[in-house]
Design an enzyme around this catalytic site. Structure first.
Site, mmCIF file in Angstrom:
data_model
loop_
_atom_site.group_PDB
_atom_site.id
_atom_site.type_symbol
_atom_site.label_atom_id
_atom_site.label_comp_id
_atom_site.label_asym_id
_atom_site.label_seq_id
_atom_site.Cartn_x
_atom_site.Cartn_y
_atom_site.Cartn_z
ATOM 1 N N HIS A 121 -56.519 -15.904 -18.361
ATOM 2 C CA HIS A 121 -56.118 -16.754 -17.238
ATOM 3 C C HIS A 121 -54.630 -17.091 -17.259
ATOM 4 C CE1 HIS A 121 -56.849 -20.241 -20.046
ATOM 5 N NE2 HIS A 121 -55.831 -20.736 -19.379
ATOM 6 N N ASP A 151 -62.004 -14.231 -21.717
ATOM 7 C CA ASP A 151 -60.707 -14.851 -21.442
ATOM 8 C C ASP A 151 -59.652 -14.478 -22.475
ATOM 9 O OD1 ASP A 151 -58.937 -16.280 -19.916
ATOM 10 O OD2 ASP A 151 -59.472 -18.235 -20.750
ATOM 11 N N SER A 225 -52.703 -23.044 -23.678
ATOM 12 C CA SER A 225 -53.632 -21.917 -23.510
ATOM 13 C C SER A 225 -53.028 -20.635 -24.055
ATOM 14 C CB SER A 225 -53.979 -21.735 -22.027
ATOM 15 O OG SER A 225 -54.772 -22.779 -21.560
#
Length: 466
Positions: A121, A151, A225
């Site tokens: 992402h 992911d 992230s």
């Protein structure tokens, strides 16, 4: 002499009074004793020594120093087309405009020649990816491959020097309560290090993709992230992925993809160009007291098999409905997340030892994992399979399941129109893949109507109710 006798008598009485008071108040059963009625009210001698387990006595500096040089800042530049129907209607132009968007995140260098792992992402839909190292050097990055389900994305930069990199640890060996560091670039603040402990393992957040997170209480915020979760030796045990928050900022828990899963995906992408998924070939659910009561069994932990997929490794190993899986190799299985997390570290044709309960007896069977693309499911006389690379390219899709065959008598007359169509959603739930669809359909009654949205062979979107 009389005076001396009086003084002696007073001293004797005083001593007796003091001794009696001590016995009354402080002796074994006295009011202030350490063992009044058998209950300890004073801390044991070892109490002060337990403080050595505190965070202030754990050395985080070595792990932090090793990791900050391997964590990078990831800048994602994408272009979005914005429609302006009013301008288009009145003036015949200006209906679409290009707008540049910039997103940021973190990544971890995993080889000296510039391979970097991050979250999918973080780089999704990127037209341009820029990497900034801890020494402020900047490079353009190439997207090598991605796995949207887990992911994870793999990037590559061509640096003019050998780069520091993180080494992978065995995430299956991580213990709850173990100290960990989260390293990343929250809010564009480079080389930020936070500490915490492993709060839980194999956490299932029902994301329809990742189903086995490492949960920690190390502070993670937007921009973290794709960053590193490391142990106190500086070894990579996870890739920070998301937080649990109502505000968008850290409020107590964060989640990471286990390093074993990330490593397997990366190796697949580098060796095969895509992710090789193996499946056990069983459907069912995890046990708890409520489920066990409904099933009429006493076991409250493990994975209960409700269905075995045809021609799968599980069927060939003679696993059957009613069996309860309690271990895969040496990994204990108490939940669905335990099972899916371990299987996701394996490839097709890998052999695993499945320990299961049948009629109260413990049994072990070697199971060869099947290839995910061969996994099919059937519902209401419609057999479904995962779409392949050719279908993805033809219809410009990254998800969906394909109608492989029709056995429903009421639908046989529409066989030509339906066979080969790609289902996009079922009852407005995205049909990500066969596993997602199987889980969804298992909760449906065969007599219950469902609404299906699909693309036919001509690329037209159609909707039916069956």
């Amino acid at each position: 002499m009389k005076q001396i006798s009086k003084l002696f008598l007073v001293s004797l009485l005083s001593g007796a009074t003091t001794l009696g008071a001590y016995k009354l108040l402080f002796d074994d059963n006295g009011y202030f004793s350490s063992n009044k009625n058998g209950i300890t009210t004073l801390a044991p001698e070892s109490y002060g020594r337990l403080a050595s387990l505190g965070a202030e006595n754990v050395d985080f500096t070595v792990a932090a120093e090793k990791t900050i040089h391997t964590v990078v800042h990831v800048k994602n530049v994408s272009v979005r087309t914005i429609s302006n129907p009013i301008m288009e209607y009145f003036y015949g132009y200006g209906g679409q405009q290009q707008q540049e968007q910039v997103g940021t995140g973190s990544g971890v260098i995993i080889s000296e020649d510039g391979y970097i792992v991050t979250n999918n992402h973080v780089v999704k839909d990127a037209n341009d990816i820029e990497i900034t190292l801890n020494n402020k050097k900047t490079y353009k990055a190439k997207l090598v491959g991605t796995d949207s389900k887990m992911d994870i994305a793999l990037l590559k930069i061509n640096a003019d020097e050998k780069l520091p990199y993180s080494t992978f640890a065995n995430s299956d060996s991580v213990k709850i309560g173990e100290w960990v560091l989260a390293v990343g670039n929250p809010y564009n603040l480079t080389s930020t290090v936070t500490a915490g402990i492993v709060s839980a393992k194999a956490r299932n957040l029902d994301t329809r993709g990742i189903q086995s997170f490492i949960q920690t209480d190390a502070a993670v915020n937007p921009g973290n992230s794709g960053g590193a979760l490391v142990n106190t030796r500086g070894e990579l045990i996870g890739i920070n992925t998301m937080i649990s928050s109502m505000t968008g900022s850290y409020v107590g828990y964060s989640f990471a993809v286990p390093s074993n899963n990330a490593r397997k995906i990366i190796e697949d992408i580098m060796e095969f160009g895509n992710v090789q998924r193996g499946i056990l070939g069983v459907e069912g659910g995890e046990l708890n007291s409520t489920a066990s009561k409904e099933l009429g069994i006493t076991q409250t932990q493990g994975f209960y098999i409700n269905k075995v997929t045809k021609n799968s490794g599980a069927e060939k190993a003679k696993l059957q409905k009613g069996d309860i899986i309690i271990k895969l190799d040496n990994q204990d299985i108490a939940t669905f997340a335990d099972l899916s997390g371990y299987v996701n570290t394996k490839r097709p044709n890998d052999k695993i030892q499945v320990t299961y309960l049948r009629d109260g007896k413990t049994m072990i069977a070697p199971v060869v994992l099947s290839k995910n693309e061969s996994f099919t499911t059937e519902f209401k006389g419609i057999e479904l399979e995962n779409i392949d690379a050719a279908d993805k390219k033809k219809f410009k899709l990254d998800y969906g399941v394909k109608i492989k065959a029709i056995t429903n008598e009421n639908l046989l007359q529409y066989n030509e129109e339906l066979k080969g169509n790609i289902i996009l959603s079922i009852d407005n739930v995205k049909a990500t893949n066969i596993e997602t669809v199987s889980k969804l359909l298992n909760n449906k009654d065969e007599k219950q109507s469902i609404r299906i949205e699909m693309i036919n062979k001509n690329g037209e979107v159609i909707r039916i109710i069956i």
